[in-house]
Design a protein around this motif. Structure first.
Motif, PDB file in Angstrom:
ATOM      1  N   ASN A 168      66.736 -62.641  46.915  1.00 25.74           N
ATOM      2  CA  ASN A 168      66.111 -62.260  48.184  1.00 25.74           C
ATOM      3  C   ASN A 168      66.133 -63.411  49.183  1.00 25.74           C
ATOM      4  O   ASN A 168      66.398 -63.212  50.364  1.00 25.74           O
ATOM      5  CB  ASN A 168      64.666 -61.809  47.956  1.00 25.74           C
ATOM      6  CG  ASN A 168      64.592 -60.382  47.444  1.00 25.74           C
ATOM      7  OD1 ASN A 168      65.620 -59.732  47.242  1.00 25.74           O
ATOM      8  ND2 ASN A 168      63.386 -59.888  47.222  1.00 25.74           N
ATOM      9  N   LYS A 205      70.890 -53.582  54.455  1.00 24.38           N
ATOM     10  CA  LYS A 205      69.884 -54.641  54.351  1.00 24.38           C
ATOM     11  C   LYS A 205      68.470 -54.083  54.149  1.00 24.38           C
ATOM     12  O   LYS A 205      67.777 -54.494  53.200  1.00 24.38           O
ATOM     13  CB  LYS A 205      69.973 -55.568  55.575  1.00 24.38           C
ATOM     14  CG  LYS A 205      69.009 -56.725  55.446  1.00 24.38           C
ATOM     15  CD  LYS A 205      69.463 -57.992  56.099  1.00 24.38           C
ATOM     16  CE  LYS A 205      68.497 -59.105  55.709  1.00 24.38           C
ATOM     17  NZ  LYS A 205      67.736 -59.620  56.830  1.00 24.38           N
ATOM     18  N   ALA A 207      70.931 -48.006  44.780  1.00 20.67           N
ATOM     19  CA  ALA A 207      71.017 -48.046  46.249  1.00 20.67           C
ATOM     20  C   ALA A 207      70.791 -46.652  46.829  1.00 20.67           C
ATOM     21  O   ALA A 207      70.266 -46.516  47.940  1.00 20.67           O
ATOM     22  CB  ALA A 207      72.384 -48.587  46.676  1.00 20.67           C
ATOM     23  N   ARG A 258      67.135 -45.997  46.787  1.00 19.26           N
ATOM     24  CA  ARG A 258      66.543 -46.862  47.825  1.00 19.26           C
ATOM     25  C   ARG A 258      66.782 -46.267  49.227  1.00 19.26           C
ATOM     26  O   ARG A 258      65.890 -46.290  50.081  1.00 19.26           O
ATOM     27  CB  ARG A 258      67.164 -48.266  47.749  1.00 19.26           C
ATOM     28  CG  ARG A 258      66.652 -49.074  46.579  1.00 19.26           C
ATOM     29  CD  ARG A 258      67.387 -50.404  46.446  1.00 19.26           C
ATOM     30  NE  ARG A 258      66.857 -51.185  45.350  1.00 19.26           N
ATOM     31  CZ  ARG A 258      65.823 -52.016  45.452  1.00 19.26           C
ATOM     32  NH1 ARG A 258      65.253 -52.206  46.624  1.00 19.26           N
ATOM     33  NH2 ARG A 258      65.381 -52.661  44.398  1.00 19.26           N
ATOM     34  N   ARG A 318      66.798 -53.244  50.718  1.00 19.14           N
ATOM     35  CA  ARG A 318      66.421 -54.317  49.767  1.00 19.14           C
ATOM     36  C   ARG A 318      65.057 -54.902  50.106  1.00 19.14           C
ATOM     37  O   ARG A 318      64.570 -55.788  49.405  1.00 19.14           O
ATOM     38  CB  ARG A 318      67.465 -55.448  49.771  1.00 19.14           C
ATOM     39  CG  ARG A 318      68.878 -55.000  49.511  1.00 19.14           C
ATOM     40  CD  ARG A 318      69.082 -54.522  48.090  1.00 19.14           C
ATOM     41  NE  ARG A 318      70.275 -53.688  47.980  1.00 19.14           N
ATOM     42  CZ  ARG A 318      70.562 -52.942  46.928  1.00 19.14           C
ATOM     43  NH1 ARG A 318      69.763 -52.917  45.883  1.00 19.14           N
ATOM     44  NH2 ARG A 318      71.647 -52.203  46.896  1.00 19.14           N
ATOM     45  N   ARG A 375      65.528 -62.253  41.028  1.00 21.04           N
ATOM     46  CA  ARG A 375      65.421 -61.408  42.225  1.00 21.04           C
ATOM     47  C   ARG A 375      64.864 -62.196  43.410  1.00 21.04           C
ATOM     48  O   ARG A 375      65.305 -62.029  44.540  1.00 21.04           O
ATOM     49  CB  ARG A 375      64.549 -60.179  41.895  1.00 21.04           C
ATOM     50  CG  ARG A 375      64.313 -59.193  43.035  1.00 21.04           C
ATOM     51  CD  ARG A 375      65.584 -58.674  43.706  1.00 21.04           C
ATOM     52  NE  ARG A 375      66.590 -58.143  42.803  1.00 21.04           N
ATOM     53  CZ  ARG A 375      66.683 -56.875  42.415  1.00 21.04           C
ATOM     54  NH1 ARG A 375      65.786 -56.004  42.816  1.00 21.04           N
ATOM     55  NH2 ARG A 375      67.667 -56.481  41.623  1.00 21.04           N
ATOM     56  N   SER A 413      61.329 -51.421  47.993  1.00 17.36           N
ATOM     57  CA  SER A 413      61.183 -51.674  46.549  1.00 17.36           C
ATOM     58  C   SER A 413      59.852 -51.152  46.024  1.00 17.36           C
ATOM     59  O   SER A 413      59.779 -50.594  44.926  1.00 17.36           O
ATOM     60  CB  SER A 413      61.284 -53.174  46.244  1.00 17.36           C
ATOM     61  OG  SER A 413      62.530 -53.666  46.664  1.00 17.36           O
ATOM     62  N   LYS A 427      69.362 -63.668  50.778  1.00 19.14           N
ATOM     63  CA  LYS A 427      69.627 -62.575  51.724  1.00 19.14           C
ATOM     64  C   LYS A 427      68.682 -62.636  52.930  1.00 19.14           C
ATOM     65  O   LYS A 427      68.715 -61.754  53.787  1.00 19.14           O
ATOM     66  CB  LYS A 427      69.428 -61.228  51.029  1.00 19.14           C
ATOM     67  CG  LYS A 427      70.524 -60.894  50.027  1.00 19.14           C
ATOM     68  CD  LYS A 427      70.261 -59.537  49.397  1.00 19.14           C
ATOM     69  CE  LYS A 427      71.329 -59.202  48.375  1.00 19.14           C
ATOM     70  NZ  LYS A 427      70.924 -58.114  47.481  1.00 19.14           N
TER      71      LYS A 427
END
Ligand code: DC
Length: 222
Positions: free
Chosen positions: A156, A83, A35, A38, A86, A152, A91, A159
Motif C-alpha cells: 500500500n 486504484k 478485483a 472489489r 485498493r 500488504r 477493503s 501504491k
C-alpha cells in the motif's frame, strides 16, 4: 490444450504478486477475481448502497459491468477503478459483498467464461473448490497474519495508499473470518490442493515453488 491453475488463500498472502509473475513466465493469462468483488464493492459505496444490506447490494447486479484489462486495469461501467478498489474503504466492505450468493453467481459465470479460451492462473478464495473444480493445478497459499499484514502494508505504501499497520492487520483478520465463515463457496483449501506456506519465503522463492508444483502436476497428468 488450455491449462488452468487455481491459487487460493487468505487475504494478502501474496497470491496476486506471485500469480502475475508466474503467468508472465509461462505465458498464461492472469485473472484477479478479488478485483471483481472489489469493483462491485466500489460501485455500491459510490452509489450510496449499504454493503451490509444484501438485498440492496444484490439489486444492482445487472447494472454493474466489470472488465479486467491487460496491465491490471479494472473498469467498472467503463470507469477506471484500478486504484480506488485498493483503498481501505473498499477493503473494509468487500467481504460483505463477496458473501452474497447472487453476486457471486454473476461474477463466477464471468470468471468461468474467461478461463475457457486460454491458459489461466486465477487467484481468489473459491477457485479450486467452486469456480474451476477441474483445474489442472490447485495451490492454497498461506502465510501468518502478521507476515501478510506487513506485506500488504508495504504494498500500500508503494501504491501511495494511506494506512497504518494496525489497520491492515485488523482488516486482514476480519476479512479472513468473514470469507471463511460465509455459507456459499467459503475460503477453504480444495481437497486436491497443494498447501504452500510462504511465511519465510521471498517472492522469487514462491514463484519458483509454484512453477515446480505446476510442472509436477502437469507431468503427473500426462
Ligand atoms: O484477493 P483480494 O483481497 O483482492 O479479495 C478481496 C475480497 O474478495 C476478499 O476479502 C474475499 C473476496 N473474494 C472472494 O470471496 N472470492 C474470490 N474468488 C476472490 C475474492
Amino acid at each position: 490444450m488450455n491449462i488452468s491453475v487455481a491459487i487460493d488463500g487468505p487475504a494478502a498472502a501474496g497470491k496476486s504478486t506471485v500469480a502475475k509473475k508466474v503467468a508472465k513466465i509461462l505465458g498464461y493469462t492472469y485473472i484477479d477475481t478479488g478485483a471483481m468483488y472489489r469493483a462491485y464493492t466500489w460501485y455500491c459505496l459510490t452509489n450510496g448502497i449499504d454493503c451490509q444490506n444484501e438485498q440492496a447490494s444484490v439489486a444492482v447486479v445487472d447494472r454493474v459491468k466489470i472488465q479486467l484489462l491487460p496491465n491490471d486495469i479494472v473498469l467498472c461501467n467503463g470507469i477506471d477503478v484500478t486504484k480506488p478498489i485498493r483503498e481501505p474503504f473498499v477493503s473494509a466492505n468487500v467481504s460483505y459483498i463477496a458473501s452474497y450468493k447472487d453476486i457471486r453467481l454473476a461474477l463466477v459465470e464471468q470468471q468461468r467464461e474467461m478461463a475457457k479460451s486460454t491458459s489461466v492462473i486465477m487467484d481468489g478464495r473459491d477457485i479450486g473448490t467452486y469456480v474451476l473444480p477441474n483445474a489442472d493445478v490447485k495451490i492454497f497459499q498461506i502465510a501468518s497474519p502478521e507476515t501478510r499484514a506487513v506485506r500488504r502494508y508495504e504494498e500500500n505504501l508503494q501504491k501511495g495508499i494511506e494506512c497504518t499497520l494496525e489497520e491492515i492487520e485488523a482488516d486482514v483478520r476480519k476479512r479472513d473470518y468473514i470469507d471463511s465463515h460465509r455459507d456459499f463457496a467459503p475460503l477453504k483449501p480444495a481437497a486436491d490442493s497443494v498447501l504452500l506456506d510462504t511465511s519465510f519465503l521471498s517472492v522469487d522463492e514462491v514463484v519458483d515453488a509454484v512453477i515446480d508444483i505446476i510442472n509436477r502436476k502437469l507431468k503427473e497428468k500426462q
